[in-house]
Scaffold this motif. Structure first.
Motif, PDB file in Angstrom:
ATOM      1  N   MET A   1       0.836  -1.177   0.000  1.00 28.83           N
ATOM      2  CA  MET A   1       0.000   0.000   0.000  1.00 28.83           C
ATOM      3  C   MET A   1       0.881   1.241   0.000  1.00 28.83           C
ATOM      4  SD  MET A   1      -3.392   0.335   2.170  1.00 28.83           S
ATOM      5  CE  MET A   1      -3.264   1.445   3.509  1.00 28.83           C
ATOM      6  N   GLU A   2       0.508   2.207  -0.817  1.00 26.73           N
ATOM      7  CA  GLU A   2       1.299   3.427  -0.953  1.00 26.73           C
ATOM      8  C   GLU A   2       0.994   4.386   0.194  1.00 26.73           C
ATOM      9  OE1 GLU A   2       1.538   7.110  -4.095  1.00 26.73           O
ATOM     10  OE2 GLU A   2       1.075   5.127  -4.859  1.00 26.73           O
ATOM     11  N   PRO A   3       2.020   5.016   0.775  1.00 27.69           N
ATOM     12  CA  PRO A   3       1.765   5.988   1.845  1.00 27.69           C
ATOM     13  C   PRO A   3       1.080   7.245   1.291  1.00 27.69           C
ATOM     14  CG  PRO A   3       4.091   5.937   1.294  1.00 27.69           C
ATOM     15  CD  PRO A   3       3.433   4.837   0.514  1.00 27.69           C
ATOM     16  N   ILE A   4       0.482   8.007   2.167  1.00 28.66           N
ATOM     17  CA  ILE A   4      -0.204   9.237   1.765  1.00 28.66           C
ATOM     18  C   ILE A   4       0.827  10.240   1.270  1.00 28.66           C
ATOM     19  CG2 ILE A   4      -1.582  11.180   2.588  1.00 28.66           C
ATOM     20  CD1 ILE A   4      -2.844   9.259   4.603  1.00 28.66           C
ATOM     21  N   ARG A   5       0.563  10.775   0.089  1.00 28.94           N
ATOM     22  CA  ARG A   5       1.487  11.762  -0.482  1.00 28.94           C
ATOM     23  C   ARG A   5       1.159  13.142   0.055  1.00 28.94           C
ATOM     24  NH1 ARG A   5       1.599  10.927  -6.787  1.00 28.94           N
ATOM     25  NH2 ARG A   5       2.623  12.921  -6.529  1.00 28.94           N
ATOM     26  N   LYS A   6       2.202  13.877   0.401  1.00 29.83           N
ATOM     27  CA  LYS A   6       2.028  15.215   0.974  1.00 29.83           C
ATOM     28  C   LYS A   6       1.777  16.287  -0.090  1.00 29.83           C
ATOM     29  CE  LYS A   6       2.848  14.101   5.247  1.00 29.83           C
ATOM     30  NZ  LYS A   6       1.825  14.130   6.245  1.00 29.83           N
ATOM     31  N   ASP A   7       2.093  15.999  -1.371  1.00 34.90           N
ATOM     32  CA  ASP A   7       1.946  17.015  -2.405  1.00 34.90           C
ATOM     33  C   ASP A   7       0.553  17.064  -3.019  1.00 34.90           C
ATOM     34  OD1 ASP A   7       2.212  14.589  -3.681  1.00 34.90           O
ATOM     35  OD2 ASP A   7       3.400  15.386  -5.321  1.00 34.90           O
ATOM     36  N   LYS A   8      -0.360  16.221  -2.581  1.00 32.05           N
ATOM     37  CA  LYS A   8      -1.732  16.244  -3.087  1.00 32.05           C
ATOM     38  C   LYS A   8      -2.578  17.198  -2.238  1.00 32.05           C
ATOM     39  CE  LYS A   8      -2.126  11.750  -5.223  1.00 32.05           C
ATOM     40  NZ  LYS A   8      -2.921  10.530  -5.286  1.00 32.05           N
ATOM     41  N   PRO A   9      -3.509  17.926  -2.893  1.00 32.24           N
ATOM     42  CA  PRO A   9      -4.384  18.807  -2.113  1.00 32.24           C
ATOM     43  C   PRO A   9      -5.350  18.001  -1.251  1.00 32.24           C
ATOM     44  CG  PRO A   9      -4.996  18.834  -4.420  1.00 32.24           C
ATOM     45  CD  PRO A   9      -3.751  18.016  -4.317  1.00 32.24           C
ATOM     46  N   SER A  10      -5.807  18.615  -0.206  1.00 29.27           N
ATOM     47  CA  SER A  10      -6.734  17.943   0.695  1.00 29.27           C
ATOM     48  C   SER A  10      -8.124  17.863   0.048  1.00 29.27           C
ATOM     49  CB  SER A  10      -6.824  18.696   2.014  1.00 29.27           C
ATOM     50  OG  SER A  10      -7.459  19.943   1.815  1.00 29.27           O
ATOM     51  N   PRO A  11      -8.979  16.975   0.537  1.00 27.52           N
ATOM     52  CA  PRO A  11     -10.353  16.906   0.008  1.00 27.52           C
ATOM     53  C   PRO A  11     -11.116  18.219   0.192  1.00 27.52           C
ATOM     54  CG  PRO A  11      -9.855  14.937   1.278  1.00 27.52           C
ATOM     55  CD  PRO A  11      -8.703  15.888   1.464  1.00 27.52           C
ATOM     56  N   THR A  12     -10.781  18.972   1.228  1.00 32.18           N
ATOM     57  CA  THR A  12     -11.435  20.264   1.456  1.00 32.18           C
ATOM     58  C   THR A  12     -11.134  21.237   0.326  1.00 32.18           C
ATOM     59  OG1 THR A  12     -11.208  19.897   3.825  1.00 32.18           O
ATOM     60  CG2 THR A  12     -11.711  22.143   3.105  1.00 32.18           C
ATOM     61  N   VAL A  13      -9.885  21.281  -0.116  1.00 33.68           N
ATOM     62  CA  VAL A  13      -9.513  22.171  -1.222  1.00 33.68           C
ATOM     63  C   VAL A  13     -10.211  21.730  -2.503  1.00 33.68           C
ATOM     64  CG1 VAL A  13      -7.587  22.969  -2.646  1.00 33.68           C
ATOM     65  CG2 VAL A  13      -7.309  22.791  -0.185  1.00 33.68           C
ATOM     66  N   PHE A  14     -10.286  20.430  -2.744  1.00 40.23           N
ATOM     67  CA  PHE A  14     -10.974  19.921  -3.924  1.00 40.23           C
ATOM     68  C   PHE A  14     -12.447  20.328  -3.916  1.00 40.23           C
ATOM     69  CE2 PHE A  14     -13.597  16.586  -5.826  1.00 40.23           C
ATOM     70  CZ  PHE A  14     -13.159  16.667  -7.137  1.00 40.23           C
ATOM     71  N   LEU A  15     -13.114  20.153  -2.789  1.00 37.31           N
ATOM     72  CA  LEU A  15     -14.530  20.520  -2.689  1.00 37.31           C
ATOM     73  C   LEU A  15     -14.723  22.027  -2.832  1.00 37.31           C
ATOM     74  CD1 LEU A  15     -15.695  18.141   0.171  1.00 37.31           C
ATOM     75  CD2 LEU A  15     -16.211  17.966  -2.269  1.00 37.31           C
ATOM     76  N   LEU A  16     -13.817  22.810  -2.275  1.00 41.21           N
ATOM     77  CA  LEU A  16     -13.899  24.265  -2.403  1.00 41.21           C
ATOM     78  C   LEU A  16     -13.758  24.698  -3.859  1.00 41.21           C
ATOM     79  CD1 LEU A  16     -14.059  27.034  -1.013  1.00 41.21           C
ATOM     80  CD2 LEU A  16     -11.579  26.952  -0.809  1.00 41.21           C
ATOM     81  N   MET A  17     -12.795  24.129  -4.579  1.00 38.94           N
ATOM     82  CA  MET A  17     -12.603  24.492  -5.982  1.00 38.94           C
ATOM     83  C   MET A  17     -13.787  24.032  -6.839  1.00 38.94           C
ATOM     84  SD  MET A  17      -9.955  26.298  -6.172  1.00 38.94           S
ATOM     85  CE  MET A  17      -9.854  26.412  -7.930  1.00 38.94           C
ATOM     86  N   THR A  18     -14.362  22.888  -6.516  1.00 36.19           N
ATOM     87  CA  THR A  18     -15.541  22.411  -7.237  1.00 36.19           C
ATOM     88  C   THR A  18     -16.712  23.362  -7.011  1.00 36.19           C
ATOM     89  OG1 THR A  18     -14.781  20.136  -7.002  1.00 36.19           O
ATOM     90  CG2 THR A  18     -17.104  20.458  -7.525  1.00 36.19           C
ATOM     91  N   ALA A  19     -16.896  23.804  -5.780  1.00 33.02           N
ATOM     92  CA  ALA A  19     -17.976  24.747  -5.462  1.00 33.02           C
ATOM     93  C   ALA A  19     -17.770  26.076  -6.182  1.00 33.02           C
ATOM     94  CB  ALA A  19     -18.065  24.955  -3.953  1.00 33.02           C
ATOM     95  N   VAL A  20     -16.528  26.547  -6.243  1.00 39.55           N
ATOM     96  CA  VAL A  20     -16.236  27.817  -6.938  1.00 39.55           C
ATOM     97  C   VAL A  20     -16.557  27.683  -8.426  1.00 39.55           C
ATOM     98  CG1 VAL A  20     -14.337  29.318  -7.683  1.00 39.55           C
ATOM     99  CG2 VAL A  20     -14.538  28.657  -5.296  1.00 39.55           C
ATOM    100  N   TYR A  21     -16.173  26.561  -9.032  1.00 37.60           N
ATOM    101  CA  TYR A  21     -16.446  26.378 -10.454  1.00 37.60           C
ATOM    102  C   TYR A  21     -17.946  26.366 -10.735  1.00 37.60           C
ATOM    103  CZ  TYR A  21     -17.163  24.332 -14.969  1.00 37.60           C
ATOM    104  OH  TYR A  21     -17.611  24.125 -16.245  1.00 37.60           O
ATOM    105  N   PHE A  22     -18.692  25.544  -9.995  1.00 37.24           N
ATOM    106  CA  PHE A  22     -20.125  25.442 -10.262  1.00 37.24           C
ATOM    107  C   PHE A  22     -20.860  26.739  -9.931  1.00 37.24           C
ATOM    108  CE2 PHE A  22     -19.406  20.797 -10.275  1.00 37.24           C
ATOM    109  CZ  PHE A  22     -19.945  20.546 -11.524  1.00 37.24           C
ATOM    110  N   ALA A  23     -20.453  27.437  -8.892  1.00 34.54           N
ATOM    111  CA  ALA A  23     -21.077  28.724  -8.579  1.00 34.54           C
ATOM    112  C   ALA A  23     -20.810  29.731  -9.697  1.00 34.54           C
ATOM    113  CB  ALA A  23     -20.558  29.251  -7.246  1.00 34.54           C
ATOM    114  N   SER A  24     -19.597  29.748 -10.206  1.00 30.92           N
ATOM    115  CA  SER A  24     -19.263  30.660 -11.308  1.00 30.92           C
ATOM    116  C   SER A  24     -20.023  30.287 -12.579  1.00 30.92           C
ATOM    117  CB  SER A  24     -17.762  30.622 -11.591  1.00 30.92           C
ATOM    118  OG  SER A  24     -17.040  30.994 -10.467  1.00 30.92           O
TER     119      SER A  24
END
Length: 61
Positions: free
Chosen positions: A1-24
Motif C-alpha cells: 500500500m502506498e503511503p499518503i502523499r504530501k503534495d496532493k491537495p486535501s479533500p477540502t480544497v478539492f470541494l472548495l474548488m468544485t464549489a467555486v467552479y459550479f457557482a461561477s
C-alpha cells in the motif's frame, strides 16, 4: 500500500474548488447571460479554475 502523499491537495480544497467552479458557471449562465453560456466562456472558466488550482497547490502545500 502506498503511503499518503504530501503534495496532493486535501479533500477540502478539492470541494472548495468544485464549489467555486459550479457557482461561477451557474452564476454566469443564469445570472448574467440569461441561460445561454457560449462554449468559449466555459473554456475560459475551466482554464481560470485550473490556473487558480495550480496557484493554490503551490501556496497550500
Amino acid at each position: 500500500m502506498e503511503p499518503i502523499r504530501k503534495d496532493k491537495p486535501s479533500p477540502t480544497v478539492f470541494l472548495l474548488m468544485t464549489a467555486v467552479y459550479f457557482a461561477s458557471y451557474f452564476g454566469l449562465k443564469y445570472g448574467v447571460l440569461g441561460g445561454v453560456l457560449p462554449w468559449g466562456y466555459n473554456l475560459l472558466l475551466i482554464g481560470g479554475c485550473l490556473a487558480i488550482a495550480l496557484f493554490l497547490r503551490g501556496k497550500l502545500s
